[in-house]
Enzyme design. Structure first.
Site, PDB file in Angstrom:
ATOM      1  N   HIS A 139      -4.113   1.063   8.348  1.00 51.50           N
ATOM      2  CA  HIS A 139      -2.338   1.520   8.051  1.00 51.50           C
ATOM      3  C   HIS A 139      -2.883   3.166   7.044  1.00 51.50           C
ATOM      4  O   HIS A 139      -1.436   4.618   7.680  1.00 51.50           O
ATOM      5  CB  HIS A 139      -1.620   0.575   7.603  1.00 51.50           C
ATOM      6  N   GLU A 140      -2.680   3.241   5.679  1.00 50.09           N
ATOM      7  CA  GLU A 140      -2.500   3.452   4.873  1.00 50.09           C
ATOM      8  C   GLU A 140      -3.758   5.379   5.405  1.00 50.09           C
ATOM      9  O   GLU A 140      -3.422   6.304   5.528  1.00 50.09           O
ATOM     10  CB  GLU A 140      -3.530   3.494   3.648  1.00 50.09           C
ATOM     11  N   GLN A 147       3.192   9.774   2.598  1.00 49.18           N
ATOM     12  CA  GLN A 147       4.677   9.750   1.988  1.00 49.18           C
ATOM     13  C   GLN A 147       5.074   9.724   1.226  1.00 49.18           C
ATOM     14  O   GLN A 147       6.265  10.114   0.770  1.00 49.18           O
ATOM     15  CB  GLN A 147       4.374   7.780   2.056  1.00 49.18           C
ATOM     16  N   HIS A 164      -2.002   7.800   7.694  1.00 45.53           N
ATOM     17  CA  HIS A 164      -0.483   8.277   6.781  1.00 45.53           C
ATOM     18  C   HIS A 164      -1.753   9.613   6.548  1.00 45.53           C
ATOM     19  O   HIS A 164      -0.908  10.882   7.211  1.00 45.53           O
ATOM     20  CB  HIS A 164      -0.280   7.894   5.695  1.00 45.53           C
ATOM     21  N   CYS A 175       6.577  -0.285   6.845  1.00 46.65           N
ATOM     22  CA  CYS A 175       6.293   0.801   6.665  1.00 46.65           C
ATOM     23  C   CYS A 175       7.400   1.438   5.348  1.00 46.65           C
ATOM     24  O   CYS A 175       8.623   1.306   6.306  1.00 46.65           O
ATOM     25  CB  CYS A 175       5.565   2.526   7.564  1.00 46.65           C
ATOM     26  N   LEU A 176       6.895   1.709   4.214  1.00 43.87           N
ATOM     27  CA  LEU A 176       7.661   1.697   3.459  1.00 43.87           C
ATOM     28  C   LEU A 176       8.657   3.101   3.715  1.00 43.87           C
ATOM     29  O   LEU A 176       9.669   3.556   3.529  1.00 43.87           O
ATOM     30  CB  LEU A 176       7.120   2.062   1.749  1.00 43.87           C
ATOM     31  N   GLY A 232       0.896  -0.767  -0.066  1.00 41.28           N
ATOM     32  CA  GLY A 232      -0.051  -0.038   0.113  1.00 41.28           C
ATOM     33  C   GLY A 232       0.665   1.743   0.346  1.00 41.28           C
ATOM     34  O   GLY A 232       1.932   1.060   0.245  1.00 41.28           O
TER      35      GLY A 232
HETATM   36  O1  GNR Z   1       4.081  -2.173   2.628  1.00 38.38           O
HETATM   37  C1  GNR Z   1       3.062  -2.328   3.356  1.00 38.38           C
HETATM   38  N1  GNR Z   1       3.759  -3.974   3.896  1.00 38.38           N
HETATM   39  C2  GNR Z   1       2.559  -3.318   5.346  1.00 38.38           C
HETATM   40  C3  GNR Z   1       2.685  -4.697   6.192  1.00 38.38           C
HETATM   41  C4  GNR Z   1       1.995  -4.898   6.973  1.00 38.38           C
HETATM   42  C5  GNR Z   1       1.143  -3.858   7.965  1.00 38.38           C
HETATM   43  C6  GNR Z   1       0.981  -2.178   6.629  1.00 38.38           C
HETATM   44  C7  GNR Z   1       1.970  -1.903   5.417  1.00 38.38           C
HETATM   45  S1  GNR Z   1       1.684  -0.578   4.620  1.00 38.38           S
HETATM   46  C8  GNR Z   1       3.089  -0.963   3.850  1.00 38.38           C
HETATM   47  C9  GNR Z   1       2.715   0.304   3.402  1.00 38.38           C
HETATM   48  C10 GNR Z   1       3.125   1.223   3.299  1.00 38.38           C
HETATM   49  O2  GNR Z   1       3.779   1.789   4.241  1.00 38.38           O
HETATM   50  N2  GNR Z   1       2.035   1.731   3.582  1.00 38.38           N
HETATM   51  O3  GNR Z   1       2.143   2.896   4.360  1.00 38.38           O
HETATM   52 NI    NI Z   2       2.994   3.499   5.962  1.00 46.78          NI
END
Ligand code: GNR
Ligand code: NI
Length: 178
Positions: free
Chosen positions: A134-135, A51, A138, A92-93, A46
């Site tokens: 999670h997104e 980001q 953000h 998270c990236l 995601g």
């Molecule tokens: O790539 C991602 N993997 C992930 C794994 C477990 C819970 C959430 C994520 S989201 C993350 C990509 C990202 O940072 N999205 O904001």
């Molecule tokens: Ni993230």
């Protein structure tokens, strides 16, 4: 199409609150396409516009193994969340190399618009439910490490700042060599 630069925690721009999209035009389609390319390249499941330093309510997610179910969620709203909660090990990236447990709703129902401005609703569980929450965090300026204890968060912050310093030094050397 282009791969966009992903902001790294603790960049203060990750804490900006995203505004709703009001015009669904070519610019939004290009943003979605570039975000998808950036997410697949990373690779991640995601990506939120926050980001990549675009503070509008745009998310892309594809949690499939074969990367076959890309979906954009624009101006997303959680319209139902299960009372049942689940802990999932998140990454998270914007915080590369860090994984830790976060408690979220096990299932959510989301309402959003796609890149064509068409409204849809979707019920999700498992990784997709985790990813949507999670997104959406953000977009509110929240990074998952903010759910961890202050001790863990400060350690992560210190590690990220140290890595950033090393990256900057390596880049400088590389440029100096030319
Ligand atoms: O790539 C991602 N993997 C992930 C794994 C477990 C819970 C959430 C994520 S989201 C993350 C990509 C990202 O940072 N999205 O904001
Ligand atoms: Ni993230």
């Amino acid at each position: 199409m282009s791969i966009l630069n992903i902001l790294r925690y603790p960049d203060p721009r990750l804490h900006k609150v995203a505004k709703p999209v009001t015009v669904f035009d070519e610019r939004i389609k290009t943003l979605v396409a570039d975000m998808a390319e950036t997410m697949y390249d990373a690779p991640g499941v995601g990506l939120a516009a926050s980001q990549v330093d675009v503070h509008e309510q745009v998310i892309v997610i594809d949690t499939t193994e074969d990367r076959s179910e890309l979906r954009a969620y624009i101006n997303p709203e959680i319209i139902w969340a299960s009372p049942e909660m689940k802990v999932y090990d998140e990454g998270c990236l914007s915080v590369p190399g860090v994984y830790d447990g976060v408690e979220r709703h096990a299932e959510v129902k989301v309402r959003a618009f796609d890149a064509d401005g068409k409204e849809f609703e979707l019920q999700a569980d498992g990784l997709l439910a985790v990813c949507i929450q999670h997104e959406m965090d953000h977009l509110k300026g929240k990074v998952f490490v903010e759910y961890l204890s202050p001790l863990k968060r400060n350690r992560i912050k210190a590690k990220m700042i140290k890595e950033e310093r090393e990256l900057a030094r390596a880049n400088k050397q590389r440029v100096g060599q030319r």
